[in-house]
Design a protein around this motif. Structure first.
Motif, PDB file in Angstrom:
ATOM      1  N   ALA A   1       0.722  -1.319  -0.110  1.00 33.97           N
ATOM      2  CA  ALA A   1       0.264  -0.082  -0.098  1.00 33.97           C
ATOM      3  C   ALA A   1       0.951   1.098   0.044  1.00 33.97           C
ATOM      4  N   ASN A   2       1.964   1.334   0.774  1.00 32.35           N
ATOM      5  CA  ASN A   2       2.849   2.525   0.821  1.00 32.35           C
ATOM      6  C   ASN A   2       3.457   2.443  -0.475  1.00 32.35           C
ATOM      7  N   LYS A   3       3.879   1.365  -1.059  1.00 29.71           N
ATOM      8  CA  LYS A   3       4.623   1.598  -2.496  1.00 29.71           C
ATOM      9  C   LYS A   3       3.646   2.189  -3.510  1.00 29.71           C
ATOM     10  N   LYS A   4       2.362   1.744  -3.418  1.00 27.76           N
ATOM     11  CA  LYS A   4       1.338   2.209  -4.348  1.00 27.76           C
ATOM     12  C   LYS A   4       1.298   3.714  -4.125  1.00 27.76           C
ATOM     13  N   ILE A   5       1.293   4.202  -2.877  1.00 25.66           N
ATOM     14  CA  ILE A   5       0.867   5.575  -2.752  1.00 25.66           C
ATOM     15  C   ILE A   5       2.218   6.139  -3.175  1.00 25.66           C
ATOM     16  N   ASP A   6       3.452   6.026  -3.095  1.00 25.52           N
ATOM     17  CA  ASP A   6       4.827   6.605  -3.417  1.00 25.52           C
ATOM     18  C   ASP A   6       4.535   6.692  -5.113  1.00 25.52           C
ATOM     19  N   VAL A   7       4.137   5.748  -5.599  1.00 22.63           N
ATOM     20  CA  VAL A   7       3.757   5.614  -7.118  1.00 22.63           C
ATOM     21  C   VAL A   7       2.933   6.662  -7.409  1.00 22.63           C
ATOM     22  N   LEU A   8       1.609   6.823  -6.742  1.00 22.64           N
ATOM     23  CA  LEU A   8       0.730   7.768  -6.910  1.00 22.64           C
ATOM     24  C   LEU A   8       1.278   9.269  -6.736  1.00 22.64           C
ATOM     25  N   ASP A   9       1.965   9.222  -5.621  1.00 23.60           N
ATOM     26  CA  ASP A   9       2.628  10.676  -5.314  1.00 23.60           C
ATOM     27  C   ASP A   9       3.498  11.043  -6.613  1.00 23.60           C
ATOM     28  N   ASN A  10       4.493  10.180  -6.928  1.00 24.76           N
ATOM     29  CA  ASN A  10       5.123  10.682  -8.139  1.00 24.76           C
ATOM     30  C   ASN A  10       4.520  10.957  -9.361  1.00 24.76           C
ATOM     31  N   LYS A  11       3.304  10.116  -9.707  1.00 27.95           N
ATOM     32  CA  LYS A  11       2.558  10.424 -10.629  1.00 27.95           C
ATOM     33  C   LYS A  11       1.837  12.014 -10.669  1.00 27.95           C
ATOM     34  N   SER A  12       1.138  12.214  -9.451  1.00 31.84           N
ATOM     35  CA  SER A  12       0.958  13.409  -9.089  1.00 31.84           C
ATOM     36  C   SER A  12       1.842  14.619  -9.304  1.00 31.84           C
ATOM     37  N   TRP A  13       3.082  14.411  -8.961  1.00 29.92           N
ATOM     38  CA  TRP A  13       4.021  15.289  -8.822  1.00 29.92           C
ATOM     39  C   TRP A  13       4.412  15.577 -10.635  1.00 29.92           C
ATOM     40  N   ASP A  14       4.595  14.319 -11.148  1.00 28.70           N
ATOM     41  CA  ASP A  14       4.622  14.571 -12.796  1.00 28.70           C
ATOM     42  C   ASP A  14       3.537  15.411 -13.358  1.00 28.70           C
ATOM     43  N   LEU A  15       2.425  15.017 -12.990  1.00 30.37           N
ATOM     44  CA  LEU A  15       1.346  15.762 -13.457  1.00 30.37           C
ATOM     45  C   LEU A  15       1.264  17.405 -13.369  1.00 30.37           C
ATOM     46  N   ASP A  16       1.567  17.573 -12.080  1.00 31.93           N
ATOM     47  CA  ASP A  16       1.771  19.028 -11.638  1.00 31.93           C
ATOM     48  C   ASP A  16       2.756  19.557 -12.735  1.00 31.93           C
ATOM     49  N   ALA A  17       3.812  19.116 -13.079  1.00 31.98           N
ATOM     50  CA  ALA A  17       4.750  19.494 -13.909  1.00 31.98           C
ATOM     51  C   ALA A  17       4.184  19.696 -15.201  1.00 31.98           C
ATOM     52  N   VAL A  18       3.354  19.003 -15.757  1.00 32.88           N
ATOM     53  CA  VAL A  18       2.872  18.789 -16.965  1.00 32.88           C
ATOM     54  C   VAL A  18       1.696  19.829 -17.111  1.00 32.88           C
ATOM     55  N   ILE A  19       0.857  20.068 -16.105  1.00 34.76           N
ATOM     56  CA  ILE A  19      -0.200  20.980 -15.941  1.00 34.76           C
ATOM     57  C   ILE A  19       0.308  22.489 -16.095  1.00 34.76           C
ATOM     58  N   SER A  20       1.680  22.489 -15.391  1.00 33.87           N
ATOM     59  CA  SER A  20       2.506  23.976 -15.567  1.00 33.87           C
ATOM     60  C   SER A  20       2.626  24.100 -17.002  1.00 33.87           C
ATOM     61  N   GLN A  21       3.344  23.017 -17.598  1.00 36.35           N
ATOM     62  CA  GLN A  21       3.737  23.045 -19.027  1.00 36.35           C
ATOM     63  C   GLN A  21       2.373  23.482 -20.229  1.00 36.35           C
ATOM     64  N   VAL A  22       1.329  22.916 -19.650  1.00 39.93           N
ATOM     65  CA  VAL A  22       0.131  22.977 -20.459  1.00 39.93           C
ATOM     66  C   VAL A  22      -0.402  24.477 -20.587  1.00 39.93           C
TER      67      VAL A  22
END
Length: 129
Positions: free
Chosen positions: A21-42
């Protein structure tokens, strides 16, 4: 058992390993951070529409041609206002291109929060005993 071996009992009687569960949280957290960067680019890309002067350059030139040829500005005013409305609608549509990215980020953040709540509920149940 150890922290990494404890199990979370989820809704519907399924079991989830806390470490997983904690690994899944880390993966989702990384995806969220990545999307923050993409949203900024968009957003950076869509802001470029603010600096697009082509429509105003065109209607200003047409107004000049109208003036040079004896056509009153008032005769063009309705058409120019129509162009401005369409340009504003185009601007809005371009800014809205970010919405699917924001929605995907919300889905990821919600999934992460659900897992965190499952872990928290489990830990609360364990501490109650």
């Amino acid at each position: 058992g150890s922290w990494t071996q404890r199990m979370v009992y989820c809704e519907g009687g399924s079991i989830m390993n806390i470490e997983e569960a904690n690994k899944k949280i880390d993966v989702l957290d990384n995806k969220s951070w990545d999307l923050d960067a993409v949203i900024s680019q968009v957003n950076d890309k869509t802001k470029e529409i603010k600096y697009n002067d082509v429509p105003s350059d065109i209607y200003i030139a047409v107004m000049g041609l109208a003036e040079d040829n004896g056509i009153e500005e008032s005769e063009l005013e309705y058409k120019i206002n129509e162009v401005r409305e369409k340009v504003n609608a185009l601007d809005s549509a371009i800014y809205d291109l970010v919405e699917p990215f924001e929605e995907k980020k919300r889905e990821i953040d919600n999934e992460k929060e659900e897992i965190e709540c499952d872990i928290s509920d489990y830990e609360w149940e364990q501490n109650k005993c």
